[in-house]
Design an enzyme around this catalytic site. Sequence first.
Site, PDB file in Angstrom:
ATOM      1  N   MET A  30       0.845  -1.193   0.000  1.00  0.00           N
ATOM      2  CA  MET A  30       0.000   0.000   0.000  1.00  0.00           C
ATOM      3  C   MET A  30       0.884   1.249   0.000  1.00  0.00           C
ATOM      4  O   MET A  30       0.388   2.352   0.280  1.00  0.00           O
ATOM      5  CB  MET A  30      -0.937  -0.011   1.209  1.00  0.00           C
ATOM      6  CG  MET A  30      -1.869  -1.228   1.183  1.00  0.00           C
ATOM      7  SD  MET A  30      -3.395  -0.999   2.099  1.00  0.00           S
ATOM      8  CE  MET A  30      -2.783  -0.687   3.734  1.00  0.00           C
ATOM      9  N   GLY A  31       2.153   1.082  -0.291  1.00  0.00           N
ATOM     10  CA  GLY A  31       3.037   2.237  -0.442  1.00  0.00           C
ATOM     11  C   GLY A  31       3.520   2.821   0.869  1.00  0.00           C
ATOM     12  O   GLY A  31       3.412   2.200   1.926  1.00  0.00           O
ATOM     13  N   LEU A  33       6.721   3.422   1.483  1.00  0.00           N
ATOM     14  CA  LEU A  33       7.665   2.322   1.691  1.00  0.00           C
ATOM     15  C   LEU A  33       8.637   2.582   2.837  1.00  0.00           C
ATOM     16  O   LEU A  33       9.090   3.704   3.047  1.00  0.00           O
ATOM     17  CB  LEU A  33       8.480   2.088   0.414  1.00  0.00           C
ATOM     18  CG  LEU A  33       7.694   1.730  -0.850  1.00  0.00           C
ATOM     19  CD1 LEU A  33       8.665   1.355  -1.973  1.00  0.00           C
ATOM     20  CD2 LEU A  33       6.709   0.604  -0.613  1.00  0.00           C
ATOM     21  N   HIS A  34       8.955   1.493   3.534  1.00  0.00           N
ATOM     22  CA  HIS A  34       9.996   1.497   4.564  1.00  0.00           C
ATOM     23  C   HIS A  34      10.858   0.261   4.334  1.00  0.00           C
ATOM     24  O   HIS A  34      10.623  -0.508   3.382  1.00  0.00           O
ATOM     25  CB  HIS A  34       9.361   1.540   5.953  1.00  0.00           C
ATOM     26  CG  HIS A  34       8.301   0.494   6.175  1.00  0.00           C
ATOM     27  ND1 HIS A  34       8.569  -0.859   6.158  1.00  0.00           N
ATOM     28  CD2 HIS A  34       6.960   0.604   6.382  1.00  0.00           C
ATOM     29  CE1 HIS A  34       7.458  -1.537   6.373  1.00  0.00           C
ATOM     30  NE2 HIS A  34       6.458  -0.666   6.497  1.00  0.00           N
ATOM     31  N   GLY A  36      10.929  -2.545   5.671  1.00  0.00           N
ATOM     32  CA  GLY A  36      10.199  -3.813   5.624  1.00  0.00           C
ATOM     33  C   GLY A  36       9.799  -4.133   4.188  1.00  0.00           C
ATOM     34  O   GLY A  36      10.041  -5.236   3.682  1.00  0.00           O
ATOM     35  N   HIS A  37       9.199  -3.161   3.520  1.00  0.00           N
ATOM     36  CA  HIS A  37       8.840  -3.353   2.110  1.00  0.00           C
ATOM     37  C   HIS A  37      10.093  -3.644   1.285  1.00  0.00           C
ATOM     38  O   HIS A  37      10.073  -4.512   0.408  1.00  0.00           O
ATOM     39  CB  HIS A  37       8.191  -2.084   1.534  1.00  0.00           C
ATOM     40  CG  HIS A  37       6.906  -1.676   2.191  1.00  0.00           C
ATOM     41  ND1 HIS A  37       6.803  -0.554   2.984  1.00  0.00           N
ATOM     42  CD2 HIS A  37       5.663  -2.216   2.149  1.00  0.00           C
ATOM     43  CE1 HIS A  37       5.548  -0.426   3.401  1.00  0.00           C
ATOM     44  NE2 HIS A  37       4.840  -1.417   2.917  1.00  0.00           N
ATOM     45  N   VAL A 179      10.907  -6.656   9.784  1.00  0.00           N
ATOM     46  CA  VAL A 179      12.029  -5.719   9.900  1.00  0.00           C
ATOM     47  C   VAL A 179      11.667  -4.690  10.973  1.00  0.00           C
ATOM     48  O   VAL A 179      10.550  -4.171  10.999  1.00  0.00           O
ATOM     49  CB  VAL A 179      12.311  -5.033   8.548  1.00  0.00           C
ATOM     50  CG1 VAL A 179      13.429  -4.008   8.687  1.00  0.00           C
ATOM     51  CG2 VAL A 179      12.665  -6.081   7.495  1.00  0.00           C
ATOM     52  N   LEU A 187       8.644  -1.946  11.833  1.00  0.00           N
ATOM     53  CA  LEU A 187       8.388  -0.881  10.855  1.00  0.00           C
ATOM     54  C   LEU A 187       6.969  -1.009  10.322  1.00  0.00           C
ATOM     55  O   LEU A 187       6.481  -2.103  10.087  1.00  0.00           O
ATOM     56  CB  LEU A 187       9.393  -0.954   9.707  1.00  0.00           C
ATOM     57  CG  LEU A 187      10.856  -0.764  10.092  1.00  0.00           C
ATOM     58  CD1 LEU A 187      11.722  -0.702   8.829  1.00  0.00           C
ATOM     59  CD2 LEU A 187      11.055   0.505  10.909  1.00  0.00           C
TER      60      LEU A 187
HETATM   61  P1  AMP Z   1       1.525  -2.745   3.513  1.00  0.00           P
HETATM   62  O1  AMP Z   1       2.056  -1.728   2.565  1.00  0.00           O
HETATM   63  O2  AMP Z   1       1.525  -2.285   4.937  1.00  0.00           O
HETATM   64  O3  AMP Z   1       0.246  -3.380   3.064  1.00  0.00           O
HETATM   65  O4  AMP Z   1       2.597  -3.933   3.517  1.00  0.00           O
HETATM   66  C1  AMP Z   1       2.986  -4.557   2.322  1.00  0.00           C
HETATM   67  C2  AMP Z   1       3.749  -5.820   2.653  1.00  0.00           C
HETATM   68  O5  AMP Z   1       4.892  -5.487   3.436  1.00  0.00           O
HETATM   69  C3  AMP Z   1       2.923  -6.805   3.487  1.00  0.00           C
HETATM   70  O6  AMP Z   1       3.174  -8.126   3.031  1.00  0.00           O
HETATM   71  C4  AMP Z   1       3.451  -6.592   4.868  1.00  0.00           C
HETATM   72  O7  AMP Z   1       3.334  -7.726   5.702  1.00  0.00           O
HETATM   73  C5  AMP Z   1       4.903  -6.289   4.600  1.00  0.00           C
HETATM   74  N1  AMP Z   1       5.491  -5.542   5.722  1.00  0.00           N
HETATM   75  C6  AMP Z   1       4.968  -4.456   6.349  1.00  0.00           C
HETATM   76  N2  AMP Z   1       5.751  -4.094   7.382  1.00  0.00           N
HETATM   77  C7  AMP Z   1       6.782  -4.977   7.419  1.00  0.00           C
HETATM   78  C8  AMP Z   1       7.930  -5.130   8.258  1.00  0.00           C
HETATM   79  N3  AMP Z   1       8.173  -4.309   9.274  1.00  0.00           N
HETATM   80  N4  AMP Z   1       8.765  -6.162   7.998  1.00  0.00           N
HETATM   81  C9  AMP Z   1       8.527  -7.021   6.960  1.00  0.00           C
HETATM   82  N5  AMP Z   1       7.470  -6.910   6.137  1.00  0.00           N
HETATM   83  C10 AMP Z   1       6.610  -5.914   6.355  1.00  0.00           C
END
Ligand code: AMP
Length: 285
Positions: A30-31, A33-34, A36-37, A179, A187
Site C-alpha cells: 500500500m506504499g 515504503l519502509h 520492511g517493504h 524488519v 516498521l
Molecule cells: P503494507 O504496505 O503495509 O500493506 O505492507 C505490504 C507488505 O509489506 C505486506 O506483506 C506486509 O506484511 C509487509 N510488511 C509491512 N511491514 C513490514 C515489516 N516491518 N517487515 C517485513 N514486512 C513488512
Amino acid sequence: MRTIRTVAELRAALEPEWRAGRSVGLVPTMGYLHDGHLSLLRRAREQCDVVVMSLFVNPTQFGPGEDLDSYPRDEQRDAALAEAEGVDVLFAPGPDEVYPPGFATSVTVSGITAVLDGAPERRGPEHFAGVTTVVTKLLNMTGAEVAYFGQKDAQQALVIRRLVRDLDIPVRVEVCPTVRDADGLALSSRNAYLSPAERHRALGLSRALRAAEAEVSAGRLDAAAVLSAARAELDAHGIEPEYLELRSAADLSPAERVNGSTLLAVAAQVGRARLIDNTILGGTT
Ligand code: AMP
C-alpha cells in the site's frame, strides 16, 4: 522501471516475459515504503526474473472509521525507492481500475479470518475479504510465480497461504521476517502517525513480545505465564491492547501452552496509529 496504471498495459508488458518462461515476482504494497517493504523487494529481486511491485491503497480492506483517507501516501518517493531496488514494473492503478463499475465479486477465507484482527468487534472478517479479493486479482493480473508478504502481518500471511492452497492458485507464497527499527519497533507505514512520545509508548508492543520470549526461554510455557510477562511490559508503557493472544501458528486455534510453533500476537491503538506485532514462540518459523 515502468510505472503502469491499467491492467491491460500490465498484461501487455508481462506477456513477453510469460512467453519466454521468465518468472514474475509480485510484492503487493500500500506504499509509503519502509525497510520492511524493501526487504521483500530485495528477496524478489534475488529470486525472480521480473519484479512487479503493486502500490494500491485498497479501499475494501478499510472499515468505516479507519484511516483510508489519511493513509500516508508519497508515490514519487516510493517510485524512487522501488527503482533503486531494481523493481521492473511499478503497478499503481486507481480504485476504478481495480473495482470498475459493476464489480460484484468477493473472495473470502473463513475461520481464520474471524479471530484476532478479524474478530467482529475489531476489523472484522470483511477486512480479510478485502485483502484476499485484491490479492487474488493481483495474482491473476501478474501471473506471478512467487508473491512476497511480511511476517509482520502474520494473520494476513496465513490467510493468503490458505487462499492459495484452497483455490489452487499456481503461486509460491514467501513470507519474509519482520524488519524492526534498532530499538525493536516493527516498521509500519502507520508509524508516521506517532508523535515522539507515542513512538516511545509503542515500544511496549515489541518489548512485550521479547518478555514473552524470555519466559519461554526460561521454560515457562503455559499461556498464563507467557501472557502475564507480556502484559507487564504493555502496562509499563501505558498500553491497553486490543488483543494479546497466544494461538497456534498453523491454524490460529487458541493455545493454552507454547507447544511447537505458537503465535503470540498483539494489537493496540497508540495515538492515531493502530499497531500490530507478533512473534513465533517455541518454533523455528
Ligand atoms: P503494507 O504496505 O503495509 O500493506 O505492507 C505490504 C507488505 O509489506 C505486506 O506483506 C506486509 O506484511 C509487509 N510488511 C509491512 N511491514 C513490514 C515489516 N516491518 N517487515 C517485513 N514486512 C513488512
